[in-house]
Write a protein that holds these residues in place. Sequence first.
Motif, PDB file in Angstrom:
ATOM      1  N   GLN A 192      -9.073   0.415 -40.262  1.00 61.86           N
ATOM      2  CA  GLN A 192     -10.124  -0.559 -39.914  1.00 61.86           C
ATOM      3  C   GLN A 192      -9.917  -1.103 -38.506  1.00 61.86           C
ATOM      4  O   GLN A 192     -10.870  -1.432 -37.801  1.00 61.86           O
TER       5      GLN A 192
ATOM      6  N   ARG B 100      -0.593   3.777 -48.528  1.00 63.43           N
ATOM      7  CA  ARG B 100      -2.041   4.044 -48.457  1.00 63.43           C
ATOM      8  C   ARG B 100      -2.824   2.774 -48.135  1.00 63.43           C
ATOM      9  O   ARG B 100      -3.809   2.809 -47.394  1.00 63.43           O
ATOM     10  N   LEU B 101      -2.373   1.641 -48.669  1.00 61.54           N
ATOM     11  CA  LEU B 101      -3.035   0.372 -48.360  1.00 61.54           C
ATOM     12  C   LEU B 101      -2.861   0.023 -46.877  1.00 61.54           C
ATOM     13  O   LEU B 101      -3.789  -0.427 -46.212  1.00 61.54           O
ATOM     14  N   GLY B 102      -1.652   0.252 -46.368  1.00 60.27           N
ATOM     15  CA  GLY B 102      -1.404  -0.013 -44.949  1.00 60.27           C
ATOM     16  C   GLY B 102      -2.271   0.859 -44.063  1.00 60.27           C
ATOM     17  O   GLY B 102      -2.836   0.402 -43.056  1.00 60.27           O
TER      18      GLY B 102
ATOM     19  N   ILE C 132      -1.107 -12.610 -38.620  1.00 60.53           N
ATOM     20  CA  ILE C 132      -0.176 -12.088 -37.616  1.00 60.53           C
ATOM     21  C   ILE C 132      -0.914 -11.219 -36.595  1.00 60.53           C
ATOM     22  O   ILE C 132      -0.530 -11.135 -35.430  1.00 60.53           O
ATOM     23  N   LEU C 133      -2.012 -10.622 -37.056  1.00 60.89           N
ATOM     24  CA  LEU C 133      -2.739  -9.697 -36.173  1.00 60.89           C
ATOM     25  C   LEU C 133      -3.355 -10.411 -34.977  1.00 60.89           C
ATOM     26  O   LEU C 133      -3.620  -9.791 -33.945  1.00 60.89           O
TER      27      LEU C 133
ATOM     28  N   VAL D 174       3.067  -4.912 -45.771  1.00 63.23           N
ATOM     29  CA  VAL D 174       1.797  -5.045 -46.500  1.00 63.23           C
ATOM     30  C   VAL D 174       2.041  -5.982 -47.678  1.00 63.23           C
ATOM     31  O   VAL D 174       2.908  -5.721 -48.508  1.00 63.23           O
TER      32      VAL D 174
ATOM     33  N   VAL E  65       5.252  -3.800 -39.413  1.00 61.81           N
ATOM     34  CA  VAL E  65       4.663  -4.877 -40.204  1.00 61.81           C
ATOM     35  C   VAL E  65       4.784  -4.503 -41.680  1.00 61.81           C
ATOM     36  O   VAL E  65       5.047  -3.346 -42.017  1.00 61.81           O
TER      37      VAL E  65
ATOM     38  N   PRO F  77       3.291   0.379 -40.143  1.00 63.39           N
ATOM     39  CA  PRO F  77       3.362  -0.336 -41.419  1.00 63.39           C
ATOM     40  C   PRO F  77       4.522   0.180 -42.265  1.00 63.39           C
ATOM     41  O   PRO F  77       4.800   1.385 -42.256  1.00 63.39           O
TER      42      PRO F  77
ATOM     43  N   GLU G 255      -5.130   2.092 -44.801  1.00 62.44           N
ATOM     44  CA  GLU G 255      -6.512   1.622 -44.911  1.00 62.44           C
ATOM     45  C   GLU G 255      -6.769   0.455 -43.933  1.00 62.44           C
ATOM     46  O   GLU G 255      -7.784   0.429 -43.241  1.00 62.44           O
ATOM     47  N   ILE G 256      -5.823  -0.462 -43.853  1.00 63.05           N
ATOM     48  CA  ILE G 256      -6.012  -1.615 -42.958  1.00 63.05           C
ATOM     49  C   ILE G 256      -5.960  -1.171 -41.495  1.00 63.05           C
ATOM     50  O   ILE G 256      -6.805  -1.559 -40.679  1.00 63.05           O
TER      51      ILE G 256
END
Lengths: 297, 70
Positions: free
Chosen positions: A111, A103-105, A74-75, A61, A59, A87, A107-108
């Motif tokens: 979660q 790093r953003l990927g 999409i999730l 980001v 996927v 990611p 983080e998601i």
Amino acid sequence: MPATDSACGSAAGAPAGLAPLVIGPCTLRSRLVVGTGKYASFELMRTAIEASGADCVTVAVRRERLVDSQGRSILEFLPLDQLTILPNTAGCFTATDAVRVARLGREILSQLNNRGAAWVKLEVLGDRLTLLPDPVGTLEACRELVADGFCVLCYTSDDPIAAVRLRDAGATCVMPAGSPIGSGGGIHNPQAIALILEMLKDPRHGGEGSFPVIIDAGVGTPSDVTIAMELGADGVLLNTGIAHAKDPVAMARAMRLACEAGFLGARAGRIVRRRYASASSPWEGMIGSASSEIPGE
Amino acid sequence: MPQSIRILLNGQERTVAQGTTVQSLLVELGLSGSPCAVEVDGQLVSGAKNSALLLGDGAAVEVVTLVGGG
């Protein structure tokens, strides 16, 4: 590494005769990794992924669509309990941007408690026309992400030395392109891919057999997948070849079978190439004029 | 009437109330229940949905999510 359940993924359910693919802490049932982009609909994407047999999908980001926050994600169409989400840093042209996006990927995915949180498919591009990787930026970002604890799966060109440098920088997996991203060009330089496999996997050349090498990008047809696997790749990553096929679901199934065929064929030991023919039917017992002439004797 | 500040949200200017935190911004955007990640001035905000980090005037905020990709 033994083919058993590990911190990420499960070997259970791998098709008969097919060893699971071990990448760092993760074990994948399928050696085909597929992208989630370019599909006409999320529903079609979901069905095609299922037909591909892949248990790892990539996927990207991107910025939230703030104008249409009610839009579907999409999730909602990815069974997160069954898939490892990988990611990517697609679209990044600098190491700095790639590290930010990685790093953003993470983080998601953290979660979501998805197994892919520790992973990143690193792309640092050097050119918009060809989407070829920037080898310097890729190496720089790879080092930084490895230091930050990522398992880095590195998109790279088919340059064997670049592949070795990325392995030495701590990449968990090196992923040379068969040809430019989305081009459907197949494996442009099988000799270079063979050299990469030799240098990364052959102990006589400082390699290690278990080091994973995945052919990423440019794969357009099932035969391309089979060629990659017959060369000795551990897996194939593709997106456009399925998503833009006339019938993506049928193509996904074909790609899965091609991947399995190539894997099994590579390990079955192909015949030696010969310059001349070798008849499959015996000469002995022939009637007529051929009965007295046995070629090669 | 609370004072407002201007932030740069995903590349576009936006006015928000002074005292807006990362958490309250996500609520305002309707994203508190969505998987997303936030950067403020280039720095990742870990656990953004519960972050009490105050947004300053002129803050550059990026809110990202996952989309289809290869």
